[in-house]
Design a protein around this motif. Structure first.
Motif, PDB file in Angstrom:
ATOM      1  N   TYR A 139       0.836  -1.209   0.000  1.00 51.58           N
ATOM      2  CA  TYR A 139       0.000   0.000   0.000  1.00 51.58           C
ATOM      3  C   TYR A 139       0.867   1.255   0.000  1.00 51.58           C
ATOM      4  N   LEU A 179      -3.712   6.859   7.044  1.00 55.21           N
ATOM      5  CA  LEU A 179      -5.161   6.682   6.969  1.00 55.21           C
ATOM      6  C   LEU A 179      -5.884   7.640   7.903  1.00 55.21           C
ATOM      7  N   GLN A 182      -5.800  10.978   6.122  1.00 61.88           N
ATOM      8  CA  GLN A 182      -6.411  11.070   4.799  1.00 61.88           C
ATOM      9  C   GLN A 182      -7.863  10.612   4.766  1.00 61.88           C
ATOM     10  N   TYR A 183      -8.171   9.553   5.497  1.00 59.65           N
ATOM     11  CA  TYR A 183      -9.497   8.942   5.390  1.00 59.65           C
ATOM     12  C   TYR A 183     -10.215   8.806   6.725  1.00 59.65           C
ATOM     13  N   LEU A 186     -11.427   5.022   8.126  1.00 61.19           N
ATOM     14  CA  LEU A 186     -11.324   3.829   7.287  1.00 61.19           C
ATOM     15  C   LEU A 186     -10.135   2.974   7.696  1.00 61.19           C
ATOM     16  N   GLU A 190     -10.511  -1.093   3.655  1.00 63.10           N
ATOM     17  CA  GLU A 190     -11.559  -0.222   3.124  1.00 63.10           C
ATOM     18  C   GLU A 190     -10.973   0.921   2.304  1.00 63.10           C
ATOM     19  N   ALA A 191      -9.793   1.400   2.704  1.00 62.70           N
ATOM     20  CA  ALA A 191      -9.171   2.535   2.018  1.00 62.70           C
ATOM     21  C   ALA A 191      -8.607   2.157   0.655  1.00 62.70           C
ATOM     22  N   LYS A 194      -9.974   3.708  -2.435  1.00 60.57           N
ATOM     23  CA  LYS A 194      -9.834   5.149  -2.617  1.00 60.57           C
ATOM     24  C   LYS A 194      -8.528   5.469  -3.347  1.00 60.57           C
TER      25      LYS A 194
END
Length: 218
Positions: A139, A179, A182-183, A186, A190-191, A194
């Motif tokens: 990731y 995360l 940024q999210y 999440l 789940e991210a 995106k």
């Protein structure tokens, strides 16, 4: 993308009803491969979390419908011993009396059904050797390295270690901090949906394995 499973859902008996199956460590891995299969428009794949890196042998024995699968992909993190991770999955397949490949990221297709492959995350190096690490490292390579927030994450973690010298900065801590920035709420799995570049060079080995699950493949 489907949310990560709760502990109650994790305890439900597993069953495979489709032609193909992917066995993974846990919920984040399941979300990753669900997103990958959706990207490739693969509809005949069941994804089964086995409850951690030591759960593959038991799941191969107990998962209903697995003996009827045409193709099975086993996926686990390399952690600090990629070759040991590969051997552990080979041993699990041997206990089940299923065929298994001698190398990761190739299909064993010459011993009848099921055809079997093993993926050790985050993937192979250019020379074919297996990288240490986990899904989080993949990731970072695919999503985070191109993002301007990544430097902020590095600076934040270095600051934290300055206050707490015993703090270990890992790929998991880097991804968690990213995360959160940024999210917000999440998880990693789940991210994935995106802003993810499924054509990234680092994803080719795992995506090529998944393409074998196409309904048109042999």
């Amino acid at each position: 993308m489907q949310r990560s499973m709760s502990k109650t859902e994790d305890r439900k008996p597993q069953e495979i009803t489709k032609r193909f199956a992917i066995l993974v460590e846990g919920p984040d891995d399941r979300c990753f491969f669900q997103a990958a299969c959706e990207h490739l428009k693969l509809k005949e794949v069941d994804i089964v979390p086995v409850g951690g890196k030591d759960g593959f042998a038991a799941s191969l024995k107990s998962t209903a419908g697995i003996d009827d699968c045409e193709k099975i992909l086993l996926v686990r993190d390399a952690d600090n011993n990629a070759n040991g991770a590969l051997q552990s999955l080979q041993d699990a397949l041997r206990q089940k009396k299923f065929p298994f490949p001698s190398k990761a990221f190739e299909w064993k297709t010459d011993a009848g059904l099921p055809h079997v492959a093993i993926a050790i995350m985050p993937g192979p190096n250019e020379d074919g050797s297996l990288q240490k690490g986990a899904l989080e490292d993949l990731y970072i390579t695919v999503r985070m390295e191109k993002d301007k927030i990544c430097k902020c994450v590095d600076d934040f973690l270095k600051c934290c270690r300055g206050k707490n010298p015993s703090l270990k900065i890992t790929s998991k801590s880097k991804v968690s901090a990213f995360l959160a920035a940024q999210y917000a709420d999440l998880r990693l799995g789940e991210a994935i949906a995106k802003d993810f570049d499924w054509s990234h060079e680092a994803l080719k080995p795992i995506m090529q394995l998944l393409e074998a699950f196409s309904s048109n493949s042999g």
